[in-house]
Design an enzyme around this catalytic site. Structure first.
Site, mmCIF file in Angstrom:
data_model
loop_
_atom_site.group_PDB
_atom_site.id
_atom_site.type_symbol
_atom_site.label_atom_id
_atom_site.label_comp_id
_atom_site.label_asym_id
_atom_site.label_seq_id
_atom_site.Cartn_x
_atom_site.Cartn_y
_atom_site.Cartn_z
ATOM 1 N N LEU A 44 -35.934 3.076 19.028
ATOM 2 C CA LEU A 44 -36.800 4.253 19.070
ATOM 3 C C LEU A 44 -37.640 4.184 17.810
ATOM 4 O O LEU A 44 -37.106 3.943 16.729
ATOM 5 C CB LEU A 44 -35.972 5.543 19.038
ATOM 6 C CG LEU A 44 -35.660 6.256 20.318
ATOM 7 C CD1 LEU A 44 -34.847 7.518 20.041
ATOM 8 C CD2 LEU A 44 -36.877 6.592 21.126
ATOM 9 N N ASP A 45 -38.935 4.400 17.944
ATOM 10 C CA ASP A 45 -39.809 4.380 16.780
ATOM 11 C C ASP A 45 -39.342 5.397 15.748
ATOM 12 O O ASP A 45 -38.711 6.398 16.091
ATOM 13 C CB ASP A 45 -41.242 4.724 17.180
ATOM 14 C CG ASP A 45 -41.836 3.710 18.121
ATOM 15 O OD1 ASP A 45 -41.513 2.526 18.002
ATOM 16 O OD2 ASP A 45 -42.627 4.127 18.987
ATOM 17 N N ARG A 46 -39.714 5.175 14.507
ATOM 18 C CA ARG A 46 -39.341 6.071 13.418
ATOM 19 C C ARG A 46 -39.814 7.494 13.687
ATOM 20 O O ARG A 46 -39.138 8.462 13.358
ATOM 21 C CB ARG A 46 -39.932 5.541 12.109
ATOM 22 C CG ARG A 46 -39.491 6.300 10.891
ATOM 23 C CD ARG A 46 -39.958 5.620 9.640
ATOM 24 N NE ARG A 46 -41.400 5.591 9.582
ATOM 25 C CZ ARG A 46 -42.118 5.946 8.526
ATOM 26 N NH1 ARG A 46 -41.518 6.345 7.430
ATOM 27 N NH2 ARG A 46 -43.416 5.887 8.555
ATOM 28 N N SER A 48 -40.174 8.910 16.582
ATOM 29 C CA SER A 48 -39.613 9.430 17.833
ATOM 30 C C SER A 48 -38.191 9.895 17.567
ATOM 31 O O SER A 48 -37.543 9.449 16.629
ATOM 32 C CB SER A 48 -39.619 8.351 18.912
ATOM 33 O OG SER A 48 -40.940 7.956 19.208
ATOM 34 N N ARG A 143 -43.918 1.398 21.609
ATOM 35 C CA ARG A 143 -44.715 2.629 21.604
ATOM 36 C C ARG A 143 -45.370 2.905 22.960
ATOM 37 O O ARG A 143 -46.452 3.471 23.051
ATOM 38 C CB ARG A 143 -45.749 2.590 20.480
ATOM 39 C CG ARG A 143 -45.100 2.430 19.102
ATOM 40 C CD ARG A 143 -46.069 2.449 17.958
ATOM 41 N NE ARG A 143 -46.681 3.732 17.734
ATOM 42 C CZ ARG A 143 -46.128 4.763 17.095
ATOM 43 N NH1 ARG A 143 -44.889 4.662 16.641
ATOM 44 N NH2 ARG A 143 -46.771 5.885 16.928
#
Length: 183
Positions: A44-46, A48, A143
């Site tokens: 998971l992106d930072r 998110s 993303r």
């Protein structure tokens, strides 16, 4: 016996146990999880939030992370603007991104979900409406949800992964984890 953890990743935390960036390392999973031998199954992106599965079972890790297995992942997404069903239709068919076409997504407009407050909060602009949507994908590119909503003209403001397969965040607070149910 393999171990699988369900972690509610807070905003701003990296989906890894270390950060080689210096001099200012960013928060990582090691600040929340002290279980030896488990690794994230996917990322998971930072910026998110939400469900991150960690396991010591390599086969399970591959099944979750590899899009060939088509494990559904559901996201609650706050977008800038007020899309209607017609605006969302391209995502249901699949759209062309710079790294190729997406698979069709299941998507619907939803009421604002009862979520925890985000730190820092999403910026609020009185003159610009926002809308929540639920998106279920069976792939997971870098993303991807953010790029898909931007593609149709509704940039993502907040993204929370709520479900992976049969696992969800129900009853979990940010920064907490528990063992996945077995059976």
């Amino acid at each position: 016996m393999p171990r699988t953890l369900l972690f509610n990743k807070p905003y701003g935390v990296l989906s890894q146990f270390t950060d080689a960036r210096s001099p200012s390392p960013r928060p990582t999973l090691s600040a929340y999880i002290d279980v030896p031998g488990v690794y994230p199954a996917g990322r998971l992106d930072r910026d998110s939030e939400g469900l991150l599965v960690l396991t010591d079972d390599g086969a399970l890790q591959a099944r979750i992370a590899d899009p060939r297995h088509k494990l559904p992942k559901t996201y609650l997404v706050q977008v800038e603007g007020a899309p209607d069903d017609a605006d969302l239709a391209p995502l249901r068919r699949g759209v062309m991104l710079n790294d190729g076409p997406t698979r069709p997504a299941q998507i619907r407009l939803i009421a604002p979900p009862a979520l925890w407050d985000r730190d820092p909060p999403v910026r609020f602009r009185k003159s610009v409406p926002d809308q929540w949507i639920e998106i279920t994908l069976q792939e997971g590119r870098n993303r991807q949800v953010r790029r898909m909503t931007a593609h149709i003209g509704f940039p993502t403001l907040r993204l929370v992964r709520w479900r992976i397969g049969d696992w969800d965040l129900d009853g979990s607070s940010p920064g907490t984890w528990h063992d996945a149910p077995t059976g």
